[in-house]
Design an enzyme around this catalytic site. Structure first.
Site, PDB file in Angstrom:
ATOM      1  N   ASN A 106      65.064  46.772  -7.030  1.00  0.00           N
ATOM      2  CA  ASN A 106      65.841  46.154  -8.153  1.00  0.00           C
ATOM      3  C   ASN A 106      66.681  45.107  -7.379  1.00  0.00           C
ATOM      4  O   ASN A 106      67.471  45.684  -6.487  1.00  0.00           O
ATOM      5  CB  ASN A 106      66.510  47.048  -9.132  1.00  0.00           C
ATOM      6  CG  ASN A 106      65.416  47.903  -9.860  1.00  0.00           C
ATOM      7  OD1 ASN A 106      64.173  47.554 -10.024  1.00  0.00           O
ATOM      8  ND2 ASN A 106      65.707  48.938 -10.630  1.00  0.00           N
ATOM      9  N   HIS A 123      64.628  43.854  -2.349  1.00  0.00           N
ATOM     10  CA  HIS A 123      64.399  42.711  -2.821  1.00  0.00           C
ATOM     11  C   HIS A 123      65.582  41.726  -3.040  1.00  0.00           C
ATOM     12  O   HIS A 123      65.385  40.897  -3.732  1.00  0.00           O
ATOM     13  CB  HIS A 123      63.401  42.830  -4.056  1.00  0.00           C
ATOM     14  CG  HIS A 123      62.286  43.417  -3.760  1.00  0.00           C
ATOM     15  ND1 HIS A 123      61.237  43.831  -4.764  1.00  0.00           N
ATOM     16  CD2 HIS A 123      61.319  43.497  -2.854  1.00  0.00           C
ATOM     17  CE1 HIS A 123      60.117  44.337  -4.510  1.00  0.00           C
ATOM     18  NE2 HIS A 123      60.117  44.161  -3.320  1.00  0.00           N
ATOM     19  N   CYS A 131      71.819  29.001   0.558  1.00  0.00           N
ATOM     20  CA  CYS A 131      71.295  27.664   0.850  1.00  0.00           C
ATOM     21  C   CYS A 131      69.672  27.941   1.080  1.00  0.00           C
ATOM     22  O   CYS A 131      69.440  28.621   1.743  1.00  0.00           O
ATOM     23  CB  CYS A 131      72.027  27.020   1.938  1.00  0.00           C
ATOM     24  SG  CYS A 131      71.458  25.671   2.559  1.00  0.00           S
ATOM     25  N   CYS A 163      74.206  23.285  -2.058  1.00  0.00           N
ATOM     26  CA  CYS A 163      74.936  23.739  -0.991  1.00  0.00           C
ATOM     27  C   CYS A 163      76.085  22.833  -0.565  1.00  0.00           C
ATOM     28  O   CYS A 163      75.947  21.635  -0.368  1.00  0.00           O
ATOM     29  CB  CYS A 163      74.070  23.883   0.189  1.00  0.00           C
ATOM     30  SG  CYS A 163      74.874  24.599   1.679  1.00  0.00           S
ATOM     31  N   CYS A 166      75.378  21.338   2.974  1.00  0.00           N
ATOM     32  CA  CYS A 166      74.409  20.348   3.392  1.00  0.00           C
ATOM     33  C   CYS A 166      73.860  19.766   2.448  1.00  0.00           C
ATOM     34  O   CYS A 166      72.836  18.810   2.460  1.00  0.00           O
ATOM     35  CB  CYS A 166      73.365  21.138   4.425  1.00  0.00           C
ATOM     36  SG  CYS A 166      72.326  22.191   3.320  1.00  0.00           S
ATOM     37  N   GLY A 203      60.395  54.651 -12.156  1.00  0.00           N
ATOM     38  CA  GLY A 203      60.489  53.611 -13.070  1.00  0.00           C
ATOM     39  C   GLY A 203      59.928  52.117 -12.123  1.00  0.00           C
ATOM     40  O   GLY A 203      60.272  51.080 -12.265  1.00  0.00           O
ATOM     41  N   SER A 205      56.084  50.454 -11.440  1.00  0.00           N
ATOM     42  CA  SER A 205      54.378  50.507 -11.660  1.00  0.00           C
ATOM     43  C   SER A 205      53.688  50.764 -10.280  1.00  0.00           C
ATOM     44  O   SER A 205      52.727  51.053 -10.403  1.00  0.00           O
ATOM     45  CB  SER A 205      53.952  49.009 -12.107  1.00  0.00           C
ATOM     46  OG  SER A 205      54.388  48.236 -11.226  1.00  0.00           O
ATOM     47  N   ASN A 229      58.211  58.452 -15.004  1.00  0.00           N
ATOM     48  CA  ASN A 229      57.855  57.281 -16.002  1.00  0.00           C
ATOM     49  C   ASN A 229      57.296  57.680 -17.045  1.00  0.00           C
ATOM     50  O   ASN A 229      56.755  58.613 -17.400  1.00  0.00           O
ATOM     51  CB  ASN A 229      56.888  56.530 -14.978  1.00  0.00           C
ATOM     52  CG  ASN A 229      56.556  55.207 -15.373  1.00  0.00           C
ATOM     53  OD1 ASN A 229      56.661  54.772 -16.581  1.00  0.00           O
ATOM     54  ND2 ASN A 229      56.705  54.313 -14.237  1.00  0.00           N
TER      55      ASN A 229
HETATM   56  P1  OAD Z   1      57.498  46.851 -13.029  1.00  0.00           P
HETATM   57  O1  OAD Z   1      57.842  45.971 -14.227  1.00  0.00           O
HETATM   58  O2  OAD Z   1      55.904  46.477 -12.490  1.00  0.00           O
HETATM   59  O3  OAD Z   1      57.238  48.442 -13.671  1.00  0.00           O
HETATM   60  C1  OAD Z   1      58.253  49.002 -14.509  1.00  0.00           C
HETATM   61  C2  OAD Z   1      57.785  50.455 -14.567  1.00  0.00           C
HETATM   62  O4  OAD Z   1      58.848  50.975 -15.167  1.00  0.00           O
HETATM   63  C3  OAD Z   1      56.331  50.501 -15.416  1.00  0.00           C
HETATM   64  O5  OAD Z   1      55.701  51.518 -14.851  1.00  0.00           O
HETATM   65  C4  OAD Z   1      57.031  51.232 -16.757  1.00  0.00           C
HETATM   66  O6  OAD Z   1      56.127  52.219 -17.344  1.00  0.00           O
HETATM   67  C5  OAD Z   1      58.343  51.973 -16.310  1.00  0.00           C
HETATM   68  N1  OAD Z   1      59.408  52.018 -17.269  1.00  0.00           N
HETATM   69  C6  OAD Z   1      59.619  51.359 -18.399  1.00  0.00           C
HETATM   70  N2  OAD Z   1      60.587  52.130 -19.055  1.00  0.00           N
HETATM   71  C7  OAD Z   1      61.107  52.957 -18.175  1.00  0.00           C
HETATM   72  C8  OAD Z   1      62.262  54.105 -18.405  1.00  0.00           C
HETATM   73  N3  OAD Z   1      62.800  54.029 -19.426  1.00  0.00           N
HETATM   74  N4  OAD Z   1      62.350  55.076 -17.433  1.00  0.00           N
HETATM   75  C9  OAD Z   1      61.595  55.113 -16.294  1.00  0.00           C
HETATM   76  N5  OAD Z   1      60.446  54.001 -16.343  1.00  0.00           N
HETATM   77  C10 OAD Z   1      60.413  53.228 -17.065  1.00  0.00           C
HETATM   78  O7  OAD Z   1      58.593  46.730 -12.262  1.00  0.00           O
HETATM   79  P2  OAD Z   1      58.423  47.322 -10.439  1.00  0.00           P
HETATM   80  O8  OAD Z   1      57.500  48.285 -10.352  1.00  0.00           O
HETATM   81  O9  OAD Z   1      59.952  47.524 -10.246  1.00  0.00           O
HETATM   82  O10 OAD Z   1      59.310  42.012  -7.000  1.00  0.00           O
HETATM   83  O11 OAD Z   1      57.896  45.768  -9.940  1.00  0.00           O
HETATM   84  C11 OAD Z   1      58.013  45.717  -8.797  1.00  0.00           C
HETATM   85  C12 OAD Z   1      58.356  44.294  -7.958  1.00  0.00           C
HETATM   86  O12 OAD Z   1      57.464  43.562  -8.855  1.00  0.00           O
HETATM   87  C13 OAD Z   1      59.708  43.772  -8.604  1.00  0.00           C
HETATM   88  O13 OAD Z   1      60.935  44.392  -7.513  1.00  0.00           O
HETATM   89  C14 OAD Z   1      59.593  42.437  -8.519  1.00  0.00           C
HETATM   90  C15 OAD Z   1      58.207  42.396  -9.390  1.00  0.00           C
HETATM   91  O14 OAD Z   1      57.314  41.390  -9.113  1.00  0.00           O
HETATM   92  C16 OAD Z   1      59.621  40.768  -6.744  1.00  0.00           C
HETATM   93  O15 OAD Z   1      60.199  40.024  -7.458  1.00  0.00           O
HETATM   94  C17 OAD Z   1      59.594  40.586  -5.334  1.00  0.00           C
END
Ligand code: OAD
Length: 258
Positions: A106, A123, A131, A163, A166, A203, A205, A229
């Site tokens: 996050n 991330h 910049c 920026c 620059c 939390g 995926s 989750n």
């Molecule tokens: P996702 O949006 O892929 O997944 C969120 C997860 O949180 C899902 O499995 C939901 O079931 C779960 N969830 C929802 N509500 C919840 C709650 N109240 N308590 C616990 N879990 C809950 O998000 P990320 O796995 O963080 O990267 O995604 C990974 C990365 O993909 C992000 O950091 C971002 C994204 O694209 C970049 O931007 C590089």
């Protein structure tokens, strides 16, 4: 859905007495703070866009306005957000376990706001901008109040500010798909994962690399896995304990049972 107390006790049993806990968090932990996850359906004008298609260097090149404004929108949401009980519960684990390291995907800064002291931001962080051309080294952070205002300031669809050194566009200091993680972050996260006695995954995926591999690295090195989750994710099947519920409901109960 309420997680049975027996499962909470089983998770607490794995945590009791350990010295090293690694926590891996994703967007789901901040959902109860009002911040949408990445794979949730988007709302309002952003419903037309897929966040994964906005979070790339190519998207910024093609449409700097759109990408800047998407992050500006997230920054505004964040300004109104506060840590929820799950962030506080993780901070509280430091009172029970000597070494707690939070590895987060996050960019919202809510773990530190809740009091977690050792946080690896894989991330980046949405509150910082840098910049685009790294004109004074990588990263060249710029305070938003020092930025040159966009040429169409005040219009609904502003271009990114520039920026002050620059004149290049500014961009959020977050990692986009195809970019390297911040220097040292991956190395430390890998080392923390392999040294952990338990990895608590909350939390996520579990589909975005390299974070998605960290529970495997931890498990292969002998750690137990706890996954929190409301929906089964890529890690749930291999977890020793899967707590199927919302982090803000489940984690305070785990801490209370320690
Ligand atoms: P996702 O949006 O892929 O997944 C969120 C997860 O949180 C899902 O499995 C939901 O079931 C779960 N969830 C929802 N509500 C919840 C709650 N109240 N308590 C616990 N879990 C809950 O998000 P990320 O796995 O963080 O990267 O995604 C990974 C990365 O993909 C992000 O950091 C971002 C994204 O694209 C970049 O931007 C590089």
């Amino acid at each position: 859905m309420t997680v049975e107390q027996a499962w909470i006790d089983r998770a607490a049993g794995l945590l009791r007495g350990i010295k090293r806990l690694a926590v891996l968090t994703g967007a789901g932990i901040s959902k109860e703070s009002g911040i949408p996850t990445f794979r949730d359906a988007m709302e309002g004008m952003w419903a037309r866009y897929n966040p994964q298609e906005l979070a790339t260097p190519g998207a910024f090149e093609r449409s700097p306005k759109r990408v800047w404004n998407w992050y500006a929108h997230r920054r505004e949401m964040l300004a109104e957000a506060a840590p929820n009980p799950s962030h506080y519960a993780l901070a509280e684990m430091e009172a029970h376990i000597p070494e707690v390291v939070v590895i987060t995907q996050n960019v919202d800064g809510l773990h530190r706001a809740a009091g977690s002291t050792d946080v690896i931001e894989l991330h980046g962080n949405l509150s910082r901008v840098k910049c685009l051309d790294h004109c004074r080294g990588n990263p060249t952070h710029i305070a938003l109040e020092d930025a040159l205002p966009p040429e169409n300031a005040g219009e609904e669809d502003e271009t990114p500010p520039r920026c002050p050194h620059c004149g290049a566009y500014l961009r959020p200091d977050v990692v986009w798909f195809g970019e390297m993680l911040p220097p040292g972050a991956l190395e430390r996260a890998a080392q923390v994962s392999r040294a952990a006695e338990v990895m608590l995954v909350v939390g996520t995926s579990g589909v975005v690399q390299p974070a998605a591999s960290m529970p495997l690295w931890a498990a292969r090195a002998g750690a137990r896995l706890i996954d929190v989750n409301p929906n089964p994710d890529a890690i749930s099947g291999s977890a020793d304990v899967f707590l199927q519920g919302q982090a803000g409901k489940v984690l305070p109960r785990v801490v209370a049972a320690l």
